[in-house]
Structure formats: C-alpha cells, structure tokens
Design a protein around this motif. Sequence first.
Motif, PDB file in Angstrom:
ATOM      1  N   ASN A  49       6.700  32.830   0.812  1.00 20.52           N
ATOM      2  CA  ASN A  49       5.794  32.771  -0.338  1.00 20.52           C
ATOM      3  C   ASN A  49       6.082  33.904  -1.321  1.00 20.52           C
ATOM      4  O   ASN A  49       5.222  34.275  -2.117  1.00 20.52           O
ATOM      5  N   ASP A  50       7.298  34.453  -1.259  1.00 23.29           N
ATOM      6  CA  ASP A  50       7.691  35.465  -2.234  1.00 23.29           C
ATOM      7  C   ASP A  50       7.768  34.837  -3.620  1.00 23.29           C
ATOM      8  O   ASP A  50       8.172  33.684  -3.789  1.00 23.29           O
ATOM      9  N   VAL A  51       7.411  35.617  -4.638  1.00 28.99           N
ATOM     10  CA  VAL A  51       7.512  35.153  -6.018  1.00 28.99           C
ATOM     11  C   VAL A  51       8.918  35.442  -6.523  1.00 28.99           C
ATOM     12  O   VAL A  51       9.305  36.598  -6.714  1.00 28.99           O
ATOM     13  N   LYS A  52       9.689  34.374  -6.720  1.00 29.37           N
ATOM     14  CA  LYS A  52      11.058  34.524  -7.223  1.00 29.37           C
ATOM     15  C   LYS A  52      11.430  33.281  -8.028  1.00 29.37           C
ATOM     16  O   LYS A  52      11.034  32.159  -7.692  1.00 29.37           O
ATOM     17  N   ASN A  53      12.195  33.513  -9.088  1.00 31.23           N
ATOM     18  CA  ASN A  53      12.797  32.426  -9.855  1.00 31.23           C
ATOM     19  C   ASN A  53      11.777  31.391 -10.319  1.00 31.23           C
ATOM     20  O   ASN A  53      11.995  30.179 -10.198  1.00 31.23           O
ATOM     21  N   VAL A  54      10.649  31.871 -10.840  1.00 32.81           N
ATOM     22  CA  VAL A  54       9.637  30.968 -11.376  1.00 32.81           C
ATOM     23  C   VAL A  54      10.126  30.435 -12.727  1.00 32.81           C
ATOM     24  O   VAL A  54      10.451  31.209 -13.629  1.00 32.81           O
ATOM     25  N   ARG A  55      10.183  29.125 -12.842  1.00 36.07           N
ATOM     26  CA  ARG A  55      10.653  28.510 -14.089  1.00 36.07           C
ATOM     27  C   ARG A  55       9.610  28.747 -15.186  1.00 36.07           C
ATOM     28  O   ARG A  55       8.491  28.239 -15.101  1.00 36.07           O
ATOM     29  N   LYS A 103       7.804  41.490   0.859  1.00 30.99           N
ATOM     30  CA  LYS A 103       8.606  40.475   1.525  1.00 30.99           C
ATOM     31  C   LYS A 103       7.759  39.694   2.518  1.00 30.99           C
ATOM     32  O   LYS A 103       7.011  40.274   3.305  1.00 30.99           O
ATOM     33  N   SER A 104       7.913  38.380   2.502  1.00 33.47           N
ATOM     34  CA  SER A 104       7.146  37.532   3.417  1.00 33.47           C
ATOM     35  C   SER A 104       7.530  37.769   4.864  1.00 33.47           C
ATOM     36  O   SER A 104       6.719  37.561   5.769  1.00 33.47           O
ATOM     37  N   ALA A 105       8.784  38.195   5.088  1.00 37.16           N
ATOM     38  CA  ALA A 105       9.249  38.407   6.462  1.00 37.16           C
ATOM     39  C   ALA A 105       8.408  39.446   7.187  1.00 37.16           C
ATOM     40  O   ALA A 105       8.238  39.366   8.407  1.00 37.16           O
ATOM     41  N   TYR A 106       7.868  40.409   6.457  1.00 38.20           N
ATOM     42  CA  TYR A 106       7.018  41.414   7.083  1.00 38.20           C
ATOM     43  C   TYR A 106       5.799  40.763   7.739  1.00 38.20           C
ATOM     44  O   TYR A 106       5.301  41.243   8.760  1.00 38.20           O
ATOM     45  N   TYR A 108      17.823  43.901  11.793  1.00 36.62           N
ATOM     46  CA  TYR A 108      19.162  43.938  11.212  1.00 36.62           C
ATOM     47  C   TYR A 108      19.520  42.705  10.394  1.00 36.62           C
ATOM     48  O   TYR A 108      20.500  42.735   9.650  1.00 36.62           O
ATOM     49  N   VAL A 109      18.760  41.626  10.506  1.00 39.65           N
ATOM     50  CA  VAL A 109      19.041  40.435   9.702  1.00 39.65           C
ATOM     51  C   VAL A 109      18.014  40.290   8.582  1.00 39.65           C
ATOM     52  O   VAL A 109      18.378  40.078   7.432  1.00 39.65           O
ATOM     53  N   LEU A 110      16.735  40.430   8.933  1.00 42.35           N
ATOM     54  CA  LEU A 110      15.675  40.271   7.939  1.00 42.35           C
ATOM     55  C   LEU A 110      15.244  41.588   7.310  1.00 42.35           C
ATOM     56  O   LEU A 110      14.409  41.591   6.406  1.00 42.35           O
ATOM     57  N   ASP A 111      15.766  42.693   7.805  1.00 42.30           N
ATOM     58  CA  ASP A 111      15.480  44.014   7.246  1.00 42.30           C
ATOM     59  C   ASP A 111      13.985  44.339   7.309  1.00 42.30           C
ATOM     60  O   ASP A 111      13.408  44.915   6.390  1.00 42.30           O
ATOM     61  N   VAL A 112      13.363  43.972   8.425  1.00 41.89           N
ATOM     62  CA  VAL A 112      11.959  44.313   8.660  1.00 41.89           C
ATOM     63  C   VAL A 112      11.919  45.582   9.514  1.00 41.89           C
ATOM     64  O   VAL A 112      12.506  45.620  10.595  1.00 41.89           O
ATOM     65  N   PRO A 113      11.242  46.615   9.074  1.00 42.41           N
ATOM     66  CA  PRO A 113      11.254  47.873   9.823  1.00 42.41           C
ATOM     67  C   PRO A 113      10.402  47.805  11.081  1.00 42.41           C
ATOM     68  O   PRO A 113       9.469  47.008  11.177  1.00 42.41           O
ATOM     69  N   LEU A 114      10.758  48.634  12.047  1.00 42.58           N
ATOM     70  CA  LEU A 114       9.943  48.823  13.246  1.00 42.58           C
ATOM     71  C   LEU A 114       9.360  50.227  13.173  1.00 42.58           C
ATOM     72  O   LEU A 114       9.919  51.190  13.693  1.00 42.58           O
TER      73      LEU A 114
END
Length: 353
Positions: free
Chosen positions: A42-48, A153-156, A226-232
Amino acid sequence: MKQFIHFVIKEAKHIFRDRRTMLILFGMPTVLMLLFGFAITNDVKNVRTIVVTQYMDHLTQQAIDRLATSEYFDIIRTVPTSHEAELQIRNQKADLAIVFQQDFASKRGGVQFIVDGSDPNMAQQWTNYAASVITNPQNSLINAKMLYNPRMKSAYNFVPAIMGMLLMLICAMMTSISIVREKERGTMEVLLVSPVRPIMIIIAKAIPYLILAFGILVIILLMARYVLDVPLQGSLIWILVVSLIYILLALSLGILISNVAQTQLVALLLSAMVLLMPVVMLSGMLFPIESMPLILQYISAVIPPRYYISAMRKLMIMGVGIEEVTQEIIVLAGMTIFFLAIALAKFNKRLEQ
C-alpha cells in the motif's frame, strides 16, 4: 529415551521424503515474503496525476515541478479545466487531478483535489501526500516525523504479520494432518500399543515441526533483513523466545485439531476455517483492529496471532525491550497452556474409550 529419539527421527524422515510437504514448508514462506514485500503493498508510488493549468504562475510551476520530481506521482498530462480532468479519472486514465486556484500564489492555498475514491484508504493517502509535496519545498511530509519507518515501507508492517500467519498455519496445519494421517492409515493404533507412552508419541511427531518452524523463522528473518531491507531493531534472542512460545501454541492447536478430525481433508478444512480466515481478517495483519466494529474487536481478542504480530512489530521494528511485550507474552503463554491441556485431555479420553 532411545525409542523416543527413534520416533522423532522416523517422523523427520517421513517429512523430508515428502517433496510436497517440503515445498509447502519452505516454498510458501519464500513466495509470500516476496509477494507481500514487493507486489502486495500500500505504498504510495507512481500515482497517475493530472494537473489543471487554468491559472499558472511561478509558484504554481514550482509546486508542479515538486510533484513531477517526487517518487509518489507521475504527471501524465495537463488539461485546461477541472471538468476535463474529472472525465479522465472517470475513464480510468488517471488516479488524481490537482486543480490550482487563482489565489494559490498569494495565499499558498486554493488547491482542489479530484481523486478516484473507489479505494478510500488509498485516495486519502494520495491526497495527503500531494498536499504535503505541494506546500513543502523540502518535498517531505509536513510537521511529521515518521518514527520507526521513515520511508513508510509496507514491508515493515507485513513481515511480522507474515511470520504470525505462516508459523500458525504451518505448525498447526501440518501437525494435525500428520497425526490424522496415522489414524487414516490405521497405524496410530500400532504406535499406541508400542512401549513408548502415547503422549511421547504425540510429542515425537510435533518435535520435527518445531525444528522446521525455527528453520522457517530464520529464513523469514534473513529475507526480511537482506531482501526486503526491514531492520531487526530489537533483541534477536527475545524474538526467538517469543516465537518459541507462539510455535508451541500453534503445535498445541494442531494436536487439538487432530483429536477432532478423522480425515486429512477435515483436518485441512478445520485448519483453514479456524486459523486462516481469522488470522488474515482479525489479527491486525491487514486491517487495524481499532477500526473494526466493537464486536469484531472482542472476537479478535481470542485470536493468538494478534498478540504475536503485535509483539514482533514492537521487537523488530520499534526495538523495544522485553518489558514492553510482557502482556503479549503472558497471553500467548496462557493460551499455549490452555490449548495444550485441552488437546492432551481429549487425547487421553479418546485412548480410554
């Protein structure tokens, strides 16, 4: 003890020889992590975006330039009237239209947003981001300091939720199916008359899934970092301790389901209906619990993943100490004891019949 170890080894060999089981155990976490990390977001990116240029001056052009250079919006075209911009949105050719009023330069206001409201949550986010970019020369959110997730980031949010869902489904579902499979084949009775106590047989069948669950947990944490760059941010030891309690809870639910189900299909359906839907809908994985109707908030209070997901978000993302997740640990431990006691009581009752 040797016989108990042999039972554990035998069950582990059965699991590793079954390619479909291994694919589910290790393929599902990888696919879901990639999907939730990169595709389902649900990140806001590339809104037309369409800009109405009926009134144009230097300050208005600067605001438009900030929109064009931000990562959130793609200005696909400019139109002279707001009516034409609305038609573009109705024809699904744009998501957002920004109309600069005549007094924008003098009052730093007078901006109208025409937005596709079919998804209200995203529409609200687009409007808030656009307003922030337009009125802030630094191209960042106004008067907002985003703690713990500065890049939003939604991944968080999704990674702790995926952990809660996967560990619950894999441990509970696979354990229940494994035990029910023995009943279907008629080999459970043979195992029960063996020198090993019946309760030890159940524990021996659960131990391989406990070890595999830890392996899956490690894979998820490595992919998150290491893939999604979510910190621990928090202590890895406490993350593992809380996860161990949660895995034991999931295994006890699997044993309980195996006592009720007589076939693998029934066990699978029970796991899906009792675990999958509540986990996804009521655990706070996708939707905030505070936004749910009051009756659903009460129901969510008995959903175990709710507390695990909350604890993982605090430990992994916020980096708090163990004292901040004491409530979640107490609830998870209490549920583990409760479900395990019921499962073993029903199992012993079935043996006596």
